[in-house]
Design a protein around this motif. Structure first.
Motif, short mmCIF file in Angstrom:
data_model
loop_
_atom_site.label_atom_id
_atom_site.label_comp_id
_atom_site.label_asym_id
_atom_site.label_seq_id
_atom_site.Cartn_x
_atom_site.Cartn_y
_atom_site.Cartn_z
N TYR A 10 -78.02 -24.93 106.52
CA TYR A 10 -76.65 -25.45 106.73
C TYR A 10 -76.07 -25.28 105.25
N ALA A 11 -74.44 -25.50 105.23
CA ALA A 11 -73.50 -25.68 104.39
C ALA A 11 -73.19 -27.13 104.25
N TYR A 63 -65.06 -37.26 102.75
CA TYR A 63 -65.80 -37.06 103.91
C TYR A 63 -66.73 -36.07 103.68
N CYS A 64 -68.17 -36.21 103.93
CA CYS A 64 -69.05 -35.10 104.00
C CYS A 64 -69.09 -34.53 105.31
N ALA A 65 -69.50 -33.25 105.21
CA ALA A 65 -69.42 -32.63 106.40
C ALA A 65 -70.49 -31.52 106.44
N SER A 66 -71.39 -31.20 107.39
CA SER A 66 -72.32 -29.94 107.60
C SER A 66 -72.40 -29.50 108.81
N LYS A 75 -72.82 -24.79 109.79
CA LYS A 75 -72.56 -23.25 109.17
C LYS A 75 -71.42 -23.22 108.55
N TRP A 76 -71.70 -22.10 107.60
CA TRP A 76 -70.48 -22.12 106.31
C TRP A 76 -69.31 -21.87 106.88
N ARG A 77 -68.91 -21.17 107.87
CA ARG A 77 -67.65 -21.01 108.30
C ARG A 77 -67.11 -21.85 109.17
N THR A 78 -68.03 -22.39 109.91
CA THR A 78 -67.65 -23.52 110.75
C THR A 78 -67.02 -24.65 110.04
N VAL A 79 -67.86 -25.13 108.84
CA VAL A 79 -67.34 -26.09 107.96
C VAL A 79 -66.03 -25.76 107.47
N LEU A 80 -65.72 -24.51 106.80
CA LEU A 80 -64.54 -24.24 106.15
C LEU A 80 -63.38 -24.32 107.31
N ARG A 134 -64.46 -27.56 111.52
CA ARG A 134 -64.98 -27.98 112.52
C ARG A 134 -66.49 -28.35 112.69
N ALA A 135 -67.04 -28.64 111.46
CA ALA A 135 -68.31 -29.12 111.51
C ALA A 135 -68.55 -30.12 112.34
N LYS A 136 -69.91 -29.88 112.89
CA LYS A 136 -70.48 -30.88 113.92
C LYS A 136 -70.93 -32.23 113.21
N TYR A 137 -71.11 -32.12 112.01
CA TYR A 137 -71.95 -33.46 111.46
C TYR A 137 -70.94 -33.98 110.38
N TRP A 138 -70.42 -35.17 110.47
CA TRP A 138 -69.58 -35.85 109.53
C TRP A 138 -70.09 -37.13 109.19
N GLY A 139 -69.89 -37.29 107.66
CA GLY A 139 -70.21 -38.53 107.28
C GLY A 139 -69.20 -39.69 107.72
N GLN A 140 -69.19 -40.96 107.16
CA GLN A 140 -68.11 -42.05 107.55
C GLN A 140 -67.12 -42.20 106.67
#
Length: 121
Positions: A31-32, A94-97, A99-104, A107-113
């Protein structure tokens, strides 16, 4: 997977801070990982992205040459080293993780608080 962002604080103009984004539940693997920020009354803004596998990086123009993203494999952690901080860098980061294009696409699925960075003049 859970992302834990930390390291924010109050710093004077020209100062430095290092933010951390630690993953638990799985490794960043294929992941990115990216950092976004949101200042009061403003939309969320992309800061930088890092590809865990091949080390590819991309920075927003506003932070290029001042911010550096890196990783620690053993700690499964991504860092955002920020130098020469300006008042306009004040925001919740916020950090997020995902797939590369999804993050850019934001629309990342995973986000920090989120962690607050305040730069005082």
């Amino acid at each position: 997977v859970q992302l834990q962002a930390s390291g924010g604080g109050l710093v004077q103009v020209g100062g430095s801070l290092r933010l951390s984004c630690a993953a638990s539940g799985r490794t960043f693997g294929n992941y990115a990982v990216a950092w976004f920020r949101q200042a009061p009354g403003k939309e969320r803004e992309f800061v930088t992205i890092f590809n865990w596998n091949d080390g590819s990086k991309y920075y927003a123009d506003s932070v290029k040459d001042r911010f550096t993203i890196s990783k620690d494999n053993a700690k499964n952690t991504v860092y955002l080293q920020m130098f020469s901080l300006k008042p306009e860098d004040t925001a919740v980061y916020y950090c997020a993780s995902d797939k590369w294009r999804t993050v850019l696409a934001g629309r990342a699925k995973y986000w920090g608080q989120g962690t607050q960075v305040t730069v005082s003049s």
